[in-house]
Motif scaffolding. Structure first.
Motif, PDB file in Angstrom:
ATOM      1  N   GLY A 121      -1.654 -18.909  -8.459  1.00 10.95           N
ATOM      2  CA  GLY A 121      -1.160 -18.388  -7.242  1.00 10.95           C
ATOM      3  C   GLY A 121      -0.664 -17.074  -7.226  1.00 10.95           C
ATOM      4  O   GLY A 121      -0.466 -16.288  -8.346  1.00 10.95           O
ATOM      5  N   PRO A 122      -0.756 -16.405  -5.928  1.00 10.81           N
ATOM      6  CA  PRO A 122      -0.550 -15.015  -5.751  1.00 10.81           C
ATOM      7  C   PRO A 122       1.005 -14.749  -6.036  1.00 10.81           C
ATOM      8  O   PRO A 122       1.873 -15.627  -5.966  1.00 10.81           O
ATOM      9  CB  PRO A 122      -0.791 -14.767  -4.239  1.00 10.81           C
ATOM     10  CG  PRO A 122      -0.425 -15.855  -3.812  1.00 10.81           C
ATOM     11  CD  PRO A 122      -1.094 -17.150  -4.506  1.00 10.81           C
ATOM     12  N   ALA A 123       1.176 -13.339  -6.242  1.00 12.89           N
ATOM     13  CA  ALA A 123       2.799 -12.912  -5.865  1.00 12.89           C
ATOM     14  C   ALA A 123       3.337 -13.524  -4.934  1.00 12.89           C
ATOM     15  O   ALA A 123       2.955 -13.760  -3.837  1.00 12.89           O
ATOM     16  CB  ALA A 123       2.600 -11.476  -6.138  1.00 12.89           C
ATOM     17  N   TRP A 124       4.638 -14.201  -5.209  1.00  8.46           N
ATOM     18  CA  TRP A 124       5.172 -15.111  -4.381  1.00  8.46           C
ATOM     19  C   TRP A 124       6.709 -14.899  -3.980  1.00  8.46           C
ATOM     20  O   TRP A 124       7.370 -14.485  -5.301  1.00  8.46           O
ATOM     21  CB  TRP A 124       5.121 -16.454  -5.118  1.00  8.46           C
ATOM     22  CG  TRP A 124       5.465 -17.657  -4.544  1.00  8.46           C
ATOM     23  CD1 TRP A 124       5.462 -18.343  -3.288  1.00  8.46           C
ATOM     24  CD2 TRP A 124       6.591 -18.473  -5.248  1.00  8.46           C
ATOM     25  NE1 TRP A 124       6.159 -19.373  -3.295  1.00  8.46           N
ATOM     26  CE2 TRP A 124       6.909 -19.535  -4.301  1.00  8.46           C
ATOM     27  CE3 TRP A 124       7.310 -18.474  -6.385  1.00  8.46           C
ATOM     28  CZ2 TRP A 124       7.857 -20.470  -4.595  1.00  8.46           C
ATOM     29  CZ3 TRP A 124       8.143 -19.428  -6.730  1.00  8.46           C
ATOM     30  CH2 TRP A 124       8.486 -20.264  -5.819  1.00  8.46           C
ATOM     31  N   TRP A 125       7.172 -15.107  -3.036  1.00  9.39           N
ATOM     32  CA  TRP A 125       8.712 -15.337  -2.545  1.00  9.39           C
ATOM     33  C   TRP A 125       9.196 -13.851  -2.894  1.00  9.39           C
ATOM     34  O   TRP A 125       8.710 -12.816  -2.303  1.00  9.39           O
ATOM     35  CB  TRP A 125       9.411 -15.990  -3.407  1.00  9.39           C
ATOM     36  CG  TRP A 125      10.754 -16.712  -2.999  1.00  9.39           C
ATOM     37  CD1 TRP A 125      11.680 -15.946  -2.026  1.00  9.39           C
ATOM     38  CD2 TRP A 125      11.380 -17.716  -3.194  1.00  9.39           C
ATOM     39  NE1 TRP A 125      12.601 -16.938  -1.851  1.00  9.39           N
ATOM     40  CE2 TRP A 125      12.598 -17.773  -2.321  1.00  9.39           C
ATOM     41  CE3 TRP A 125      11.081 -18.821  -4.020  1.00  9.39           C
ATOM     42  CZ2 TRP A 125      13.540 -19.035  -2.426  1.00  9.39           C
ATOM     43  CZ3 TRP A 125      11.983 -19.881  -3.975  1.00  9.39           C
ATOM     44  CH2 TRP A 125      13.415 -19.859  -3.211  1.00  9.39           C
ATOM     45  N   PHE A 126       9.891 -13.449  -3.781  1.00  8.07           N
ATOM     46  CA  PHE A 126      10.591 -12.430  -3.817  1.00  8.07           C
ATOM     47  C   PHE A 126       9.451 -11.040  -4.225  1.00  8.07           C
ATOM     48  O   PHE A 126       9.584 -10.031  -3.909  1.00  8.07           O
ATOM     49  CB  PHE A 126      11.813 -12.152  -4.945  1.00  8.07           C
ATOM     50  CG  PHE A 126      12.883 -12.867  -4.352  1.00  8.07           C
ATOM     51  CD1 PHE A 126      13.557 -12.499  -3.299  1.00  8.07           C
ATOM     52  CD2 PHE A 126      13.244 -13.997  -5.128  1.00  8.07           C
ATOM     53  CE1 PHE A 126      14.858 -13.193  -2.822  1.00  8.07           C
ATOM     54  CE2 PHE A 126      14.536 -14.604  -4.729  1.00  8.07           C
ATOM     55  CZ  PHE A 126      15.345 -14.280  -3.708  1.00  8.07           C
ATOM     56  N   HIS A 127       8.554 -11.570  -4.646  1.00  6.97           N
ATOM     57  CA  HIS A 127       7.472 -10.507  -5.251  1.00  6.97           C
ATOM     58  C   HIS A 127       6.188 -10.675  -4.219  1.00  6.97           C
ATOM     59  O   HIS A 127       5.136  -9.924  -4.534  1.00  6.97           O
ATOM     60  CB  HIS A 127       6.847 -11.244  -6.360  1.00  6.97           C
ATOM     61  CG  HIS A 127       8.255 -11.403  -7.641  1.00  6.97           C
ATOM     62  ND1 HIS A 127       9.072 -10.524  -7.785  1.00  6.97           N
ATOM     63  CD2 HIS A 127       8.274 -12.477  -8.262  1.00  6.97           C
ATOM     64  CE1 HIS A 127       9.813 -10.961  -8.439  1.00  6.97           C
ATOM     65  NE2 HIS A 127       9.527 -12.190  -8.968  1.00  6.97           N
ATOM     66  N   ASP A 128       6.331 -11.148  -3.114  1.00  7.16           N
ATOM     67  CA  ASP A 128       5.461 -10.946  -1.923  1.00  7.16           C
ATOM     68  C   ASP A 128       5.558  -9.679  -1.187  1.00  7.16           C
ATOM     69  O   ASP A 128       6.000  -9.728  -0.148  1.00  7.16           O
ATOM     70  CB  ASP A 128       5.552 -12.285  -1.025  1.00  7.16           C
ATOM     71  CG  ASP A 128       4.823 -12.121   0.050  1.00  7.16           C
ATOM     72  OD1 ASP A 128       3.877 -11.452   0.442  1.00  7.16           O
ATOM     73  OD2 ASP A 128       5.543 -12.921   1.123  1.00  7.16           O
ATOM     74  N   SER A 129       5.389  -8.598  -1.860  1.00  7.11           N
ATOM     75  CA  SER A 129       5.814  -7.496  -1.496  1.00  7.11           C
ATOM     76  C   SER A 129       4.776  -6.562  -2.248  1.00  7.11           C
ATOM     77  O   SER A 129       4.215  -6.637  -3.247  1.00  7.11           O
ATOM     78  CB  SER A 129       7.280  -6.927  -2.153  1.00  7.11           C
ATOM     79  OG  SER A 129       7.259  -7.190  -3.479  1.00  7.11           O
ATOM     80  N   PRO A 130       4.643  -5.190  -1.795  1.00  4.67           N
ATOM     81  CA  PRO A 130       3.874  -4.135  -2.232  1.00  4.67           C
ATOM     82  C   PRO A 130       3.872  -3.880  -3.607  1.00  4.67           C
ATOM     83  O   PRO A 130       2.850  -4.060  -4.581  1.00  4.67           O
ATOM     84  CB  PRO A 130       4.130  -2.784  -1.453  1.00  4.67           C
ATOM     85  CG  PRO A 130       4.640  -3.242  -0.194  1.00  4.67           C
ATOM     86  CD  PRO A 130       5.550  -4.384  -0.424  1.00  4.67           C
ATOM     87  N   GLU A 131       5.131  -3.667  -4.466  1.00  9.52           N
ATOM     88  CA  GLU A 131       5.200  -3.531  -5.735  1.00  9.52           C
ATOM     89  C   GLU A 131       5.045  -4.903  -6.440  1.00  9.52           C
ATOM     90  O   GLU A 131       4.476  -4.832  -7.535  1.00  9.52           O
ATOM     91  CB  GLU A 131       6.889  -2.920  -6.152  1.00  9.52           C
ATOM     92  CG  GLU A 131       6.985  -1.619  -5.412  1.00  9.52           C
ATOM     93  CD  GLU A 131       6.174  -0.513  -5.919  1.00  9.52           C
ATOM     94  OE1 GLU A 131       5.732  -0.503  -7.022  1.00  9.52           O
ATOM     95  OE2 GLU A 131       5.902   0.342  -4.928  1.00  9.52           O
ATOM     96  N   GLY A 132       5.343  -5.895  -5.977  1.00  7.93           N
ATOM     97  CA  GLY A 132       5.240  -7.285  -6.498  1.00  7.93           C
ATOM     98  C   GLY A 132       3.881  -7.521  -6.658  1.00  7.93           C
ATOM     99  O   GLY A 132       3.233  -8.036  -7.702  1.00  7.93           O
ATOM    100  N   MET A 133       3.042  -7.327  -5.679  1.00  3.34           N
ATOM    101  CA  MET A 133       1.789  -7.460  -5.446  1.00  3.34           C
ATOM    102  C   MET A 133       0.836  -6.597  -6.734  1.00  3.34           C
ATOM    103  O   MET A 133      -0.266  -7.058  -7.294  1.00  3.34           O
ATOM    104  CB  MET A 133       0.987  -7.593  -4.288  1.00  3.34           C
ATOM    105  CG  MET A 133       1.558  -8.466  -3.357  1.00  3.34           C
ATOM    106  SD  MET A 133       0.828  -8.082  -1.619  1.00  3.34           S
ATOM    107  CE  MET A 133       1.585  -9.500  -0.713  1.00  3.34           C
ATOM    108  N   ARG A 134       1.484  -5.408  -6.573  1.00  6.94           N
ATOM    109  CA  ARG A 134       0.776  -4.406  -7.525  1.00  6.94           C
ATOM    110  C   ARG A 134       0.917  -4.983  -9.051  1.00  6.94           C
ATOM    111  O   ARG A 134      -0.082  -5.078 -10.072  1.00  6.94           O
ATOM    112  CB  ARG A 134       1.260  -3.029  -7.446  1.00  6.94           C
ATOM    113  CG  ARG A 134       0.639  -2.412  -6.440  1.00  6.94           C
ATOM    114  CD  ARG A 134       1.146  -1.008  -6.331  1.00  6.94           C
ATOM    115  NE  ARG A 134       0.621  -0.298  -5.020  1.00  6.94           N
ATOM    116  CZ  ARG A 134       1.408   0.622  -4.574  1.00  6.94           C
ATOM    117  NH1 ARG A 134       2.161   1.181  -4.868  1.00  6.94           N
ATOM    118  NH2 ARG A 134       0.637   1.090  -3.278  1.00  6.94           N
TER     119      ARG A 134
END
Lengths: 467, 467, 467
Positions: free
Chosen positions: B379-392
């Motif tokens: 699954g994709p970057a999620w919750w606290f990581h559903d963010s530009p840096e988190g997704m990168r």
């Protein structure tokens, strides 16, 4: 010689924004709320003796790197516990640093030293075997001048306030002397009770006895012991201008025992019957007790767990502590801080600042905790992470969940006085570079970035530490 | 007002490629296979009441940040469990958000809100104390218009399909109503059995009884219990268009017990005699049982472990769950998923999607597992990581080992309807920026990047979730 | 076709510096001190048979990705342990790779294969279903030519020295044959004693018996066993030019038992009575014993823990080991290495090289340890992290604490001979890009960067491995 654009991102647009932000904050006064400089320097204002004593012998970053390449600490003049012979020729010691200076490439030590050489002593050439003597002589000559004494440098560094760290058993005579001297420099103490709250601390039992003598309290009893600690905190506030406590525990474990359980634990500890588990639990409980006292006397509580101290047993046996062999390990926060946070984390007037040596906790535990609990703030990238890449990772991993305003600006955490301007300068440049990237990626407006840059450089540290 | 180049890398060449990729995918329909919007919105199509009720009162990201700065949830109008007084003046609540909007600088909340203000309501000015009332009035006025009702926004947002999440005990009447209404918007349910498979879930025993009543099965017996779950899965498929199940366990632990051991465990659990270890083992076994059912009925299995729910006990006691005090902790996968993967991981027709709140697992465990087991996708970057840096970080740490095609595109995981376009837009921009970097560094050809951008934006989510 | 600027940062100034650095080191000879190529290739110099046998059938990176998308290993011609039927048509196998080559986008496999296609076979077009046969034919035709035999490629690749890996039970006849052939290529062995020091290794007891037969020592006794190992080490040095040992343990645990305890443990192990804890402790103790022998014979000790081998039990049962189902897990070093480091870590003439599959240890444990202990050096980014992003993270997380000179340059760790130039080229480009960023950010002078680039590419590997 440090380049004016150093540490700014290379992309021209981003760099231009970073320059603009830095132009506004690069020269702000230094607020240094957490560090380990020696208050005698400011009390006595004796000149620093020589380049090796200033830059090599006491610096554990320098020890560790040179030791890792097979250079014995004896050759660096580090005193042995057994009084055995060590190098005393300061110029020889200096030459070792110079000949091995390439080992520090890419490390903050290289940057800090180069910064001090240039900004304090005007040295433009690189430290090498060839330049070693010239640079030694230049620094040695300068150190003999009045304007290179501690107080004069303090003023030249534009330090607005600096905190030292003292044991509760310290009588703060040096702080008293600074105050009584009429000098305007602001030096405050921080209350570091590890010697009397950590049963594993060398000399713990005697320390607690001494705490009783100092306060006239019966530290054989739980209530007397707590009262004695509260007394010393008050003394630190009154005599040393103290605004914070500082706790260097192996883990971040906290506890919230019933009064009875705490007292029973204390009795085991005082009888010298504490198991390793008891010692851990006692430290854990004491963090919560300290937080409780902070709700009364307003001291900011700092927790920086995670170092496996004195990992190198043979080196520790020969040279003692703080010689570069403290190694971090995995450090948990979410379960560990829960007892304390469930008790005091929602207090609006309490400030708890947490540091980490385990960067995996930034995004996973610390930013979520600090982005939720009113009492909790995050200390800056620290110790091994007090570096350009370390600071970048900190902002990248913390900001999206905790924002900027649950962090507390920068502190240098150093005993190396001459590195203080360098360290703050690195932090300012990295923060400006990070903000510049947000602006260049249209994630923050330019006026907001200016405000945040000011806050990270100056305002947040003053406010968080109540300075 | 969001900038057209926002979130693209600053380097001009890379940015130009990112722009080109985004131009092709930025406007694709939204596939939202995992989220928590309220199906009543689409069933009833009642206007959203007011700005505070829409943007502040239900948003746990907003709660947590404001709470962390000492603003009581009562002041935000969050209902207390004891029915005690909370702020009811929506404009006052809104002003608190406005006055504190700088706290969100650098966070995704700031981006999501600003995106919705501009793209949904045409608001160009920044939310501040000064603009608070103007913006409140503008949003309030718009919300009263027919084109701002849920179904109309759903269409305007170009949502092709959205999944909500329901308990097995839900009768899906809202989903039935949507279908019967003749509205063309596609809303499906997802099967979230935590209330009946997690012995630690509040009301578990009653829930399992109710499951029996709903299905006419004897859920006092292991076989009846399993049959009842299979029945409800079928019901969710038939009535709710369900294509996936969703499991929010504390850990990723799975188990593959013998039939006898599973049955004995079930009996302990049903008698209310389950220890914490039993509860963990039962949840673990139920993931494997769910996977087994998936091999029959084709539902995609989603596992998202790692949150320490309701960390802040006093806040939980006052306000209940989902108030911003769920904190992630270290989460293992390699040993934990082994029982399930050894049983079903090589199935070609099964899809298991795993999420993490512990980013350290991306490169170490999750990408290696997903890059090997046919059944496993990330699954994709999620919750606290559903963010530009988190997704990168997600793409940087996952791609080299799992490739792009063992990931499942983006999902928004939100209950904040108006943030959905913003969240997908962030993901599209970050993915295009990441791909642009690969192209600029000659690690991917431009035509390949276009294909991958389309897949990450649209195709993979549809295929992985069988939508 | 690989672009001349591939893997360099996109920023023009930084890229220009990277190009300049790479121009000076890109063509340096390859030093490959740690790998798993088959010494028969160099001994026999038989042509490689066909494209599928060369690039698909033995490559576990290829297996795992294709398996993860549901392609059975049988279809890739991977032999089954039960001798069951697998695909034998090499062209068919090749077409599967070609048709699925998009799955490898963004992975190092894609880069390595494309590099070999172009640099070894002059193939400029992309591998797709359409080009599959053309590329197959081209490679097949080339492989039949004398200049594509192993020794000729070895020379063309500019390999100065390569290490293979052998069990202590190997008689090194292939290495002997290489030496006796008069060919100038330098191929050395590495001593990998897992089969005789890991009680959990399949066939351990028989292996230790065989070790006794080979050496004429009584390996039923602790002292005889140790002497036998010392003998084989000497044999490896004398016959195989060995300079290093290599230890692939599940964890990094080391131990420093008393002689009596070690002997008692050995007896339990030899009687086949070792528990899992005993096996772990025995492996731990043997690392320390190996280090002790290294202080005598000078072999460099390599430790690479952390892989959960053969995670996929059904696949392991069908195909055996090294089929892409080894998955990393959390791996600690700070406590685990302490016994060994406290015993031998301060030795100046001992070299211990540690690798990790758990990147969280880079900044937290490994860089601090390597930046302190003279004996300890860090191996490069390894296995799943032998990739552009993996190598960048390595330098970013390691350099500031350990510097460059506690790392040992690059090694390829591969059994895929034709990927060796590609892998070294990736490392050189990433290191030059990293150094270029330091120069562009004014953290390193250009002349220093040139020196470091040379060291990372060539000097450090030779020196660390004593080659």
């Amino acid at each position: 010689m440090p380049h004016p654009d150093r540490l700014f991102p290379a992309d021209p647009e981003t760099r231009a924004i970073a320059r603009e932000l830095y132009a506004a904050v690069g020269g702000l006064p230094i607020v240094s709320p957490h560090g380990h400089t020696d208050p005698s320097w400011y009390a006595e204002n004796t000149p620093f003796p020589d380049p090796a004593t200033l830059f090599v012998i006491p610096d554990h970053y320098v020890h560790r790197m040179l030791h890792s390449h097979g250079i014995p600490l004896e050759a660096l003049g580090v005193p042995r516990l057994d009084g055995g012979p060590v190098e005393t020729d300061k110029r020889k010691i200096w030459r070792i640093l110079a000949e091995n200076f390439h080992l520090f490439r890419g490390t903050p030590s290289s940057m800090w030293l180069t910064h001090a050489f240039f900004h304090v002593f005007g040295i433009e050439e690189r430290l090498t075997a060839a330049s070693a003597d010239r640079i030694f002589d230049k620094i040695a000559a300068d150190l003999a001048k009045p304007e290179f004494r501690p107080r004069e440098l303090f003023e030249r560094f534009n330090i607005e306030v600096i905190a030292t760290t003292e044991s509760p058993l310290d009588d703060l005579r040096r702080h008293r002397k600074i105050r009584e001297s009429g000098w305007k420099g602001r030096v405050v103490t921080a209350f570091r009770p590890d010697p009397v709250v950590d049963p594993a601390f060398p000399g713990f039992a005697g320390n607690v006895d001494e705490l009783g003598r100092l306060t006239g309290r019966d530290t054989g009893r739980w209530d007397g012991y707590l009262a004695a600690l509260a007394d010393r905190r008050r003394y630190f506030i009154e005599v040393g201008g103290c605004t914070s406590t500082d706790h260097g525990h192996p883990t971040a474990q906290t506890a919230d025992l019933s009064g009875e359980d705490a007292e029973a634990l204390f009795r085991r500890v005082r009888r010298g019957e504490a198991t390793a588990g008891d010692a851990e639990l006692f430290r854990a409980q004491m963090l919560t007790e300290m937080a409780k006292m902070s709700t009364v006397d307003g001291l900011v509580l700092q927790i920086h767990p995670g170092s496996r101290r004195d990992h190198n047993a043979p080196l520790y046996a020969a040279f003692g502590k703080d010689k570069g062999c403290d190694i971090p390990g995995p450090t948990g926060y979410v379960d560990e801080l829960k007892p304390l946070l469930n008790r005091f984390g929602n207090h609006r007037d309490l400030t708890i600042i947490v540091f980490t040596l385990d960067e995996t906790a930034y995004a996973r535990e610390l930013a979520p905790l600090a982005g939720h609990y009113p009492a909790l703030k995050l200390g800056p990238a620290w110790w091994f992470h007090d570096s350009p890449e370390g600071m970048r990772r900190y902002r990248e991993q913390v900001t999206e969940t905790a924002g900027f305003y649950n962090t507390v600006g920068f502190n240098d955490d150093t005993r190396a006085f001459l590195s203080i301007p360098a360290r703050h300068d690195v932090a300012r440049r990295i923060d400006c570079g990070f903000l510049a990237r947000l602006v260049a990626e249209h994630r923050l407006e330019r006026d907001e970035a200016h405000e945040v840059a000011y806050d990270l450089t100056y305002r947040l540290a003053k406010e968080a530490y109540r300075l």
